[in-house]
Design a protein around this motif. Structure first.
Motif, PDB file in Angstrom:
ATOM      1  N   TYR A   1      53.511  46.848  55.267  1.00  0.00           N
ATOM      2  CA  TYR A   1      54.635  46.412  54.441  1.00  0.00           C
ATOM      3  C   TYR A   1      55.823  47.339  54.652  1.00  0.00           C
TER       4      TYR A   1
ATOM      5  N   VAL B   1      49.001  48.168  43.078  1.00  0.00           N
ATOM      6  CA  VAL B   1      48.417  47.515  44.252  1.00  0.00           C
ATOM      7  C   VAL B   1      46.994  47.056  43.951  1.00  0.00           C
TER       8      VAL B   1
ATOM      9  N   SER C   1      47.687  38.210  47.375  1.00  0.00           N
ATOM     10  CA  SER C   1      48.034  39.627  47.274  1.00  0.00           C
ATOM     11  C   SER C   1      48.901  40.095  48.437  1.00  0.00           C
TER      12      SER C   1
ATOM     13  N   LEU D   1      52.729  41.581  48.157  1.00  0.00           N
ATOM     14  CA  LEU D   1      53.109  42.914  48.613  1.00  0.00           C
ATOM     15  C   LEU D   1      54.234  42.854  49.644  1.00  0.00           C
TER      16      LEU D   1
END
Length: 721
Positions: free
Chosen positions: A378, A672, A706, A710
């Motif tokens: 990311y 997270v 997820s 992110l």
């Protein structure tokens, strides 16, 4: 007597019924990989990619895990696994579990994906489907490009059965002498130096509405098979049948007997190129019994080692099609963002005496402000880790760089930066782990390059793999020396950093710097360090520290306080850790585990693991990071690092786990974990029987993906900065 001891006496937590088998759990993981190829929500070429990954994973499983089990059977090893299976029972169960999944893989490609590919202009044809013009083109290509590379090998009393190399695709050919009517057997290897799939030129490809297809072609082995007369002139080709061999490929190295570890591993690599004993034979289901039995006999295999499939063999080669420029058939491209705190730092320069500074801010000043956490892919690996090492290589204040390298890329900018640092007169020490499986040759190459420029290279410790991910930069600043460290969960590899999810912590905290110094002294010298200030280091104190952290949650729960553990890792195998987690569950500790791959713990067992929930997330990025959270009665502690909860990580590897002390970073890591536990798109829930059920959003529940969340968060943080 404490309550935890009473509980432990009531139930034997080492009973085999409470443990899942490691090998079968891995097969379940690979089944989840294959599911991505079957899921219509996955873009078409990504589905083909997952078919290839499933095959590649399975190749390595046979080369290492199945090969080891067969060796144990041959050596009459009767040692039981924690789940109570013998090596032979594991082989039998692997075969029983795996065969229907392999059938599914090939059915998915042949019957589902090939037609879908054709509807999008990607035509993987069989030779018999070609027009005369297409055949003429491929016949000419065969004569000019393929024929010179081929070596047909006869098998008869004067020509013994040839050596079949590991993972090679071959043709078993039956030929007949038309004069004597005598039949012969020959083998033709499909050369790896040529592309597995042969494209036709656009003008000869399939056209639709006057437009050429995106790709039209045939598998290489079919072009060879339909030109076998050129290899056996004067003979009659009776039949041909593709087959593929997998061999034992693990290194049989006696480290304590090796005077020079690098030379010893080089010698073992030469043996691996040929491979060890065969462990699997793949053939097509229509292969006649006469050819099948000939191969089984000559390769000294058992019938249980034969896997029949319908269609192409070696589907790992389908990764070839990911190179097609068809973005509409792939995941949306992702470009890692630069961490907001690093956006004003310029690239390092190679000009003498200049360290790449803008407005007085360099990489070191950012770390001095406070610790920095980066989350790949990311956030950019090249703009953080690579830049950090590159800055250090050219910064005049840097005196020394120390680093561990487990795996890195073939054109590594990190290794090049280390070479620059040595040439710039800095003291550079690198531990290159030569025993990183299937990366040994690459690591030997880098080790020799580093040594040639004066880098002090260490090859690891006897009996231990160095799996830790640590860098330390020693820098003179005015009248003091500061140590800057990076402690990561993933390899220093820019290529995999775009595909694997990992964390890295930058810090110049004195206690961390002192601990990392002690770790390097342990790796490069004769240090017998037994304690560390903050770090959890395997095989020194990590097992005991993790057990103590779990026991602390048990004691809190027994004292009517909240007990809570959340952990994310690749694999959970270690029996002692599992038994202690069972003990924690029985004491009332709430435990959530995110385990991507192998998991030997059975969740949801009455009176044993009712308070344990386990999910696995499989998506476009390989979940690789390790995070460990302990509630600690509100004084929360969270750790990241390189180790899974496996015996090998805790006892046979050098691993480093670091506490995260910056409150904002700890909060980010908890966020997270929360996002992943809420995933209802890529998450699978482990059942008590070892099977997995994929989550799906309910009717009134939005999808929670997820990895996409992110990515969106990274983009938002980038725009805000």
């Amino acid at each position: 007597m404490p309550k935890s001891k009473k509980i432990a006496q009531q139930v034997n937590l080492s009973d085999p019924q409470y443990y899942l088998n490691r090998e079968l759990s891995w097969l379940e993981f690979n089944r989840r990989v294959l599911h991505e190829a079957c899921d219509e929500r996955t873009p078409l070429l990504e589905r083909l990619k997952f078919i290839a990954i499933f095959g590649s994973n399975l190749d390595e499983f046979f080369m290492v895990r199945v090969a080891a089990l067969k060796q144990q059977v041959e050596a009459k090893v009767s040692l039981l696994t924690p789940d109570g299976r013998t090596p032979q029972q594991q082989l039998d169960d692997i075969s029983l579990s795996l065969r229907p999944v392999v059938t599914l893989q090939h059915h998915q490609f042949e019957q589902v994906l090939k037609p879908k590919l054709a509807s999008h202009g990607i035509h993987i044809l069989d030779y018999i489907q070609l027009t005369q013009k297409q055949r003429s083109y491929l016949d000419n290509y065969f004569n000019e490009q393929i024929f010179p590379v081929l070596t047909p090998l006869a098998v008869d009393p004067s020509h013994p059965f040839p050596y079949i190399s590991n993972l090679s695709l071959n043709l078993a050919v039956v030929i007949k002498n038309p004069e004597t009517e005598e039949e012969f057997f020959a083998r033709v290897k499909v050369p790896k130096v040529l592309p597995r799939f042969l494209p036709l030129p656009p003008e000869l490809g399939i056209h639709h509405d006057g437009q050429p297809a995106n790709w039209t072609g045939v598998p290489l082995e079919q072009a060879i098979a339909h030109n076998l007369e050129s290899l056996f002139p004067g003979m009659t080709i009776q039949e041909y049948h593709p087959f593929r061999i997998t061999r034992d490929a693990d290194l049989g190295l006696e480290e304590d007997e090796a005077d020079d570890l690098l030379l010893a591993i080089e010698q073992e690599l030469r043996k691996r190129r040929f491979g060890g004993n065969p462990v699997r034979l793949e053939i097509q289901s229509q292969t006649p019994e006469s050819v099948r039995s000939r191969l089984v006999q000559d390769l000294e295999l058992a019938e249980s080692d034969v896997y029949e499939v319908d269609g192409l063999l070696g589907l790992r080669d389908l990764m070839y099609f990911m190179a097609l420029p068809l973005s509409e058939l792939k995941d949306e491209p992702w470009q890692s963002v630069v961490h907001p705190r690093l956006q004003r730092i310029k690239e390092a320069t190679v000009e003498p005496g200049v360290s790449g500074v803008e407005d007085g801010r360099d990489f070191f000043s950012v770390i001095r402000e406070r610790d920095l956490l980066v989350h790949h892919p990311y956030q950019s690996f090249s703009a953080s880790v690579v830049r950090f090492i590159t800055h250090a290589a050219h910064d005049p204040g840097v005196l020394a760089i120390k680093m561990t390298l487990y795996r890195t890329s073939g054109d590594s900018p990190i290794v090049n930066a280390l070479i620059d640092a040595a040439e710039n007169g800095k003291q550079v020490s690198v531990l290159v782990e030569l025993k990183a499986r299937f990366d040994e040759e690459n690591n030997i190459y880098w080790a020799r390059r580093l040594e040639r420029v004066g880098v002090h290279v260490v090859y690891g410790l006897v009996g231990l793999k160095t799996h830790s991910k640590i860098v330390m930069v020693v820098r003179r600043e005015h009248d003091r020396i500061l140590r800057y460290v990076h402690i990561g969960t993933g390899n220093y590899n820019p290529k995999t950093a775009r595909l694997y999810t990992d964390f890295g912590l930058f810090s110049c905290r004195e206690e961390l710097g002192a601990d990392v110094t002690d770790v390097f002294n342990f790796l490069t010298g004769y240090s017998r360090q037994k304690s560390y200030r903050q770090l959890l280091v395997a095989p020194v104190n990590m097992r005991d520290r993790f057990l103590a952290l779990i026991h602390r949650e048990i004691e809190n729960a027994q004292n009517k306080l909240s007990g809570r553990i959340v952990a994310k890792m690749n694999s959970l195998v270690d029996p002692q850790i599992i038994a202690t987690l069972y003990e924690a569950s029985r004491a009332g500790v709430q435990i959530d585990l995110i385990v991507r791959g192998v998991c030997c713990l059975r969740p949801g067992l009455k009176d044993i693991s009712e308070n344990i929930r386990i999910i696995s997330i499989v998506g476009r990025f390989l979940e690789h990071s390790r995070i460990f959270y302990f509630y600690n009665n509100g004084e929360e502690e969270i750790y990241i690092g390189s180790a899974d909860w496996m015996r090998r990580n805790l006892d046979r590897r050098v691993e480093v786990i670091t506490p995260v002390q910056e409150p904002d970073i700890a909060k980010d890591l908890q966020e997270v974990l929360g996002i992943m536990m809420a995933d209802n798109r890529q998450a699978w829930e482990l059942q008590p029987d070892g099977s997995y059920i994929q989550r799906h959003p309910g009717e009134d529940c939005p999808e929670s993906h997820s990895q996409k969340i992110l990515m969106s968060m990274a983009l938002r943080s980038n725009s805000i900065a």
